[in-house]
Design an enzyme around this catalytic site. Structure first.
Site, PDB file in Angstrom:
ATOM      1  N   LYS A 221      11.959   0.673   9.077  1.00 13.30           N
ATOM      2  CA  LYS A 221      11.206  -0.134   9.815  1.00 13.30           C
ATOM      3  C   LYS A 221      12.069   0.767  11.295  1.00 13.30           C
ATOM      4  O   LYS A 221      13.018   0.920  11.686  1.00 13.30           O
ATOM      5  CB  LYS A 221      11.583  -1.663   9.563  1.00 13.30           C
ATOM      6  N   GLU A 306      -1.527  -6.242   6.318  1.00 13.09           N
ATOM      7  CA  GLU A 306      -0.478  -7.146   5.809  1.00 13.09           C
ATOM      8  C   GLU A 306      -0.809  -8.418   6.417  1.00 13.09           C
ATOM      9  O   GLU A 306      -1.102  -9.956   5.712  1.00 13.09           O
ATOM     10  CB  GLU A 306       0.890  -6.701   5.659  1.00 13.09           C
ATOM     11  N   HIS A 356       0.559  -4.083   1.057  1.00 15.61           N
ATOM     12  CA  HIS A 356       1.523  -4.863   1.421  1.00 15.61           C
ATOM     13  C   HIS A 356       2.328  -5.751   0.076  1.00 15.61           C
ATOM     14  O   HIS A 356       1.240  -5.362  -0.712  1.00 15.61           O
ATOM     15  CB  HIS A 356       1.543  -5.844   2.535  1.00 15.61           C
TER      16      HIS A 356
END
EC number: 4.2.1.146
Length: 450
Positions: A221, A306, A356
């Site tokens: 991330k 997603e 996702h």
């Protein structure tokens, strides 16, 4: 298939307190409580259908309320009539003339649709004693196509084109089914080490553990600050190397404007990420296209999906060349049927499917969808995200071995949750039964941890 009638339904609001340890933390969602808006279809048989939609806490009850409205349209229906013409059934479920006003085919009502449609597939699979992926693998091209509502996407692909594409894949399908049964259809990638809230020591430990477990694709991330992200990606590359076959991906969870995304990713390009996931607003088709064009000289692809609400948005992302990677979500889309439509469009336009899967129940769902894509539609191996959290709450959890998903063989769609887990984490829950009624929950309930 013996005659089965849907006699009723229940929804359950199940929330796991993942905000306490920052599992799932990213630049946009700092402290989510992984949750399931859960649907159970009751029948006059020994089987029940289980489906769910993933959220991250507050608002899960709103999705549950919407599930009740959608599922009510199935009460009294015979399963055989629902699956005989799946495309017609799907359109019936989205076409309530009043409910569609709060969509249409997007938002909370579409999240609810995903849970309900998937519960029907789970029920159908149980009556056939097959996993969901195998139902689709055993279909003829014509049967596959009849599962889809082609309204709004015939400018991208027609039913006739879809049948022809699927027929081309028939030749090698038996071999690919055998590969699936040997657990070699779905290579996994991991995000477990990459959450934004994790410290350096935890990140290093998890990277080493997942590398030793056979993973070769790793996602981190990003989006907090360039300096911090360069430090974290440097740690990742220190452990993974640049030339050892280990692939790095990064995910910004929509935090940037288009110019910010381009500038930011140029500063991370030396770490050679395969793609940047969700660099900007999930609704910005042209923004994704601009980012993709700008980053192409740096060898960085663009991935999103997603938060893509329906097949129509995916049509635009795919046809405009806005994405390199198509990240379907098993329950943000309207269940298996709408996913099948997106798989076809992605195949036609040469965009690989990388679902996702970063949420409770999502690996259980998406292992079926990636298997379907490989065996039936694309015929090409891809990768599928695996987040190693909360699988212990499912009767048939997804399993990774030697870097591959173990292809599900149990009947159903793999998201049936253990009754004791639902009772323990139901919100607000029963006093003395639910974790949410204990003192441990007070930091979250009082807003101290979110």
């Amino acid at each position: 298939m013996s005659e089965v009638t849907i006699t009723g339904f229940r929804s359950r609001d199940v929330r796991f307190p993942t905000s306490l340890d920052k599992t799932g933390s990213d630049a946009m969602n700092a402290a989510g409580d992984y949750s399931a808006a859960y649907c159970i279809l009751e029948t006059d048989s020994a089987h029940s259908g289980h489906g769910m939609t993933f959220t991250i806490g507050r608002g899960n009850d709103i999705v549950c309320a919407a599930i009740n409205h959608v599922a009510d349209r199935l009460k009294g229906k015979k399963l055989s009539s629902l699956v005989a013409d799946w495309g017609k059934t799907w359109r019936y479920l989205v076409n309530d003339s009043q409910l569609r006003w709060i969509g249409p085919e997007k938002g909370v009502i579409h999240l609810a649709l995903g849970a309900v449609v998937n519960a029907v597939w789970d029920l159908w699979a149980k009556t056939l004693n097959k996993p969901v992926w195998r139902i689709v693998a055993d279909m003829t091209p014509e049967e596959y196509v009849r599962c889809i509502d082609f309204r709004y996407i015939t400018d991208a692909i027609t039913p006739e084109e879809a049948v022809a594409m699927l027929r081309e894949q028939e030749a090698g399908k038996a071999k690919r089914i055998e590969e699936a049964l040997q657990n070699r259809a779905v290579p996994a990638y991991t995000t477990s080490a990459g959450w934004l809230g994790y410290g350096e020591d935890k990140m290093k430990q998890l990277l080493r553990e997942t590398l030793a477990a056979g993973y070769r694709h790793f996602k981190v991330k990003v989006g907090g600050s360039v300096e911090e992200d360069r430090r974290r990606l440097g740690i990742a590359r220190e452990i993974l190397g640049f030339d050892k076959g280990n692939v790095l991906m990064v995910d910004a969870n929509q935090v940037w404007s288009v110019p910010e995304a381009i500038d930011y990713m140029k500063q991370l390009s030396e770490y050679k990420p395969w793609f940047i996931e969700e660099p900007t607003s999930p609704d910005d088709i042209m923004g994704h296209k601009a980012i993709r064009d700008a980053l192409k000289p740096y060898g960085i692809g663009v991935a999103t999906g997603e938060m893509c609400q329906n097949r129509v948005m995916f049509k635009q992302l795919i046809m405009t060349g806005a994405i390199d990677i198509c990240q379907i979500d098993a329950c943000r889309l309207g269940g298996v049927n709408e996913v099948l439509a997106v798989l076809l469009m992605a195949k036609k336009y040469g965009v690989p499917i990388v679902p996702h899967s970063g949420g409770v129940g999502l690996p259980e769902y998406t292992q079926h969808l990636s298997t379907i894509d490989y065996v039936v539609v694309s015929g090409k191996l891809s990768v599928l995200e695996f987040v190693d959290h909360l699988h212990e709450h499912f009767l048939h959890p997804s399993v990774i071995k030697d870097g591959y998903y173990q292809t599900p063989t149990e009947a159903g769609y793999s998201v049936e949750m253990k009754p004791e887990s639902m009772d323990k984490y139901e919100y607000p829950g029963k006093k003395g039964v639910s974790w949410w009624t204990t003192d441990e929950a007070l930091p979250i309930l009082n807003g101290e941890k979110i």
